[in-house]
Design a protein around this motif. Sequence first.
Motif, PDB file in Angstrom:
ATOM      1  N   THR A  38      30.255 -57.893  22.219  1.00 31.20           N
ATOM      2  CA  THR A  38      30.571 -59.221  22.759  1.00 31.20           C
ATOM      3  C   THR A  38      31.196 -59.125  24.150  1.00 31.20           C
ATOM      4  O   THR A  38      30.925 -59.949  24.999  1.00 31.20           O
ATOM      5  CB  THR A  38      31.514 -60.009  21.822  1.00 31.20           C
ATOM      6  N   ASN A  39      32.017 -58.103  24.381  1.00 37.51           N
ATOM      7  CA  ASN A  39      32.651 -57.997  25.702  1.00 37.51           C
ATOM      8  C   ASN A  39      31.652 -57.699  26.785  1.00 37.51           C
ATOM      9  O   ASN A  39      31.702 -58.277  27.868  1.00 37.51           O
ATOM     10  CB  ASN A  39      33.718 -56.899  25.689  1.00 37.51           C
ATOM     11  N   VAL A  41      32.478 -63.670  15.768  1.00 37.63           N
ATOM     12  CA  VAL A  41      33.898 -63.564  16.122  1.00 37.63           C
ATOM     13  C   VAL A  41      34.535 -64.889  15.719  1.00 37.63           C
ATOM     14  O   VAL A  41      34.081 -65.947  16.118  1.00 37.63           O
ATOM     15  CB  VAL A  41      34.069 -63.351  17.638  1.00 37.63           C
ATOM     16  N   SER A  64      38.973 -62.388  14.852  1.00 37.80           N
ATOM     17  CA  SER A  64      38.583 -61.346  13.909  1.00 37.80           C
ATOM     18  C   SER A  64      37.069 -61.420  13.663  1.00 37.80           C
ATOM     19  O   SER A  64      36.432 -62.422  13.962  1.00 37.80           O
ATOM     20  CB  SER A  64      39.347 -61.496  12.595  1.00 37.80           C
ATOM     21  N   VAL A  84      38.577 -57.329  15.270  1.00 38.97           N
ATOM     22  CA  VAL A  84      37.492 -57.087  16.223  1.00 38.97           C
ATOM     23  C   VAL A  84      37.816 -55.878  17.094  1.00 38.97           C
ATOM     24  O   VAL A  84      36.944 -55.060  17.384  1.00 38.97           O
ATOM     25  CB  VAL A  84      37.284 -58.314  17.152  1.00 38.97           C
ATOM     26  N   ALA A  85      39.098 -55.775  17.476  1.00 41.99           N
ATOM     27  CA  ALA A  85      39.494 -54.734  18.427  1.00 41.99           C
ATOM     28  C   ALA A  85      39.031 -53.362  17.962  1.00 41.99           C
ATOM     29  O   ALA A  85      39.267 -52.964  16.821  1.00 41.99           O
ATOM     30  CB  ALA A  85      41.001 -54.751  18.587  1.00 41.99           C
ATOM     31  N   SER A  89      36.119 -52.313  17.260  1.00 39.86           N
ATOM     32  CA  SER A  89      34.861 -52.260  16.507  1.00 39.86           C
ATOM     33  C   SER A  89      33.684 -52.368  17.469  1.00 39.86           C
ATOM     34  O   SER A  89      33.854 -52.671  18.644  1.00 39.86           O
ATOM     35  CB  SER A  89      34.801 -53.397  15.496  1.00 39.86           C
ATOM     36  N   TYR A 140      33.145 -45.911  16.040  1.00 43.59           N
ATOM     37  CA  TYR A 140      33.820 -47.155  15.657  1.00 43.59           C
ATOM     38  C   TYR A 140      34.232 -47.016  14.199  1.00 43.59           C
ATOM     39  O   TYR A 140      33.507 -46.415  13.406  1.00 43.59           O
ATOM     40  CB  TYR A 140      32.864 -48.337  15.807  1.00 43.59           C
ATOM     41  N   ASP A 175      33.380 -55.628  19.273  1.00 42.20           N
ATOM     42  CA  ASP A 175      34.209 -55.752  20.472  1.00 42.20           C
ATOM     43  C   ASP A 175      33.382 -55.399  21.699  1.00 42.20           C
ATOM     44  O   ASP A 175      33.330 -56.139  22.683  1.00 42.20           O
ATOM     45  CB  ASP A 175      35.396 -54.774  20.331  1.00 42.20           C
ATOM     46  N   GLU A 176      32.698 -54.262  21.613  1.00 42.07           N
ATOM     47  CA  GLU A 176      31.909 -53.793  22.753  1.00 42.07           C
ATOM     48  C   GLU A 176      30.703 -54.705  22.998  1.00 42.07           C
ATOM     49  O   GLU A 176      30.420 -55.074  24.137  1.00 42.07           O
ATOM     50  CB  GLU A 176      31.442 -52.359  22.498  1.00 42.07           C
TER      51      GLU A 176
END
Length: 600
Positions: free
Chosen positions: A281-282, A245, A249, A272-273, A275, A297, A278-279
């Motif tokens: 790393t979150n 990240v 992005s 990133v949103a 993708s 995705y 996103d999941e």
Amino acid sequence: MNAELERRWQLERWIAVIRLIAVSWALVEIVLVTDFSSERYETAAWIMTGVLAAGALLFLLVSRLAVPRGYQRAVCFAGLLFDTAVIWSYALVFTLDSGAPTIRALLFFPVLEAALRYGLLGGVLLPVAQIPVLVAIEWWRSDHFEPSEFRFQSVIVPFGLQLAVGAVVGWLVKRLEQETSVAHDRAAEAEVLRDQLGHRVDLLDATNRCARALGSSLEIEEAFGAFIRELRGAIRFDRTAIVLVDDGSARVIAAAGAAAETVFPPGTQRPVAGSVLDEVTNRGQTVYREDMVDVRYPEEEDFVELGLRCRLAAPLFVGPRSVGMISLVRKEPRSFTTDEIEFVSLLGRFLGGTVQNIRAYEAERATVEELRRLSALRADFVALVSHELKSPITAVIGSAKTLQDRWRELTPEQRDSFLTLIDHETNRLADLVTDVLDMSRIESGQFSYSFGDVDLGELVQQSAAAAASAQDEVKVTPLVHRPLPLVRGDRDRLRQVLGNLLDNAVKYSPAGGEVEVEALAENGRISVEVRDRGPGIASEHYALIFEKFGRVRGEHAKPGTGLGLFIARSIAEAHGGSLEVRPREGEGTAFALELPVERL
Ligand code: ADP
């Protein structure tokens, strides 16, 4: 169940040996100890011993053979029946002979054997089965020997004792069996744990090797190459990538395998949103996409198109923070095992720091490269400015000296031409100094503007006229499409921009060429385009020419400082507008200045 049978079979082998000892004991009893009252009983005792010996040998043989499991149970039962029958026969024969009640002690042996073989059940059932034998013995004794009455006690007491012994031994055997089975379970458990431990050690080892390979160099290509070699040895994959990240992005740092150079190659940047990154790393957790056919995705569409179906993405951790992911993709859907998922997740934990270091080093190196480039540009500039300063000054000094020394000898026309030269060269010097001053003011944020309403059409006409009158080799044509709304801006600065664009266009045009400057209003903006038919600018230099001291070298190079376009773009941007170079069909260059109409 198998363990129990195994134990019984071992017991069978052991009893086979005991039987042999029993044969020797019987021989000693018959030959040395017992005084038979009649020959009949002695013969019977010999026959019994013969049967016991034959049976003992037979069972010994059978117990040493590889008897199929299905028959072992039957052999064991037959062994018990045989032993019981032999002992009963002995008991009867010796009772018939002497009426000695001590012979009843023999009857404990079948009870013990049954209890050893079949536990509590055997230990209880056999004494019950022996009751008729006890009755028969007592009956015979009371009939043939003193005292002559039938004593129930002689049946009940031995039966009770046998039952007690059978029950206790049977219970002990049961306990032993239970303990053995617990011990077996423990051993099996220990084995499983040992395997698991071994497996973990292997896993850690493979992870360690991969992480070490990645850390073996700070050059991303080299490090990633070594990493891929190790990774291939540890797990199968059709494609892999490391994504970080970066400023919100997703940036592909390295990729290998299927279409690595064409689909999301290294350097690719995507939002990133939404993708998988996103999941990953979150949630800080590995995401396993068993089959990407049901695209979840956006990037999965490209993978499915390549025939890749199954994907594993594990977070890269730097401390508690997840900064990116490692992703492994395969053609076969649902093909990652639990072990493999665990391995890749572990890899993510190990790689984070290393990847981050490589990234930091890359960024650092890019900065150093940039500084080096800027320093080279500056050095070029110093050389250039010295030259640009020197030639006009030499020309001015030379002309002034000639005028001073030979004023009287020179014709008025000659004097005029020297004075024109001095005027031209000092103007060049002044322009140069102005450019350098403007640049340093822009850099320090002190470049001032005074805004007012400006009629750009008029400014275009004036600038075109000035550019045309300053020389007579290139035609300068203004094309102003009215009506043109006024813009808010600094007239002198905008004149400077147009002047620079036109000067360049004229400078780079061939003699007899034409320069067009066209102004029109479109989409709430005013656009001024300056076109020439000069050598043009290659697209790879589009960024360079707007940089400080940025100049294109080569056969078409003309004297200059490389500051004009830098200053012009700064002015355009200070007006909320833009200055771009546009690709032109055929020959020449086009610069487009765009300014917003609705400014304060
Ligand atoms: P200078 O002209 O003083 O070198 P500029 O910033 O005005 O500086 O221009 C930067 C570079 O852009 C020039 O050195 C030249 O290589 C290129 N350039 C600018 N305008 C043109 C043009 N009209 N045709 C071809 N090249 C141009």
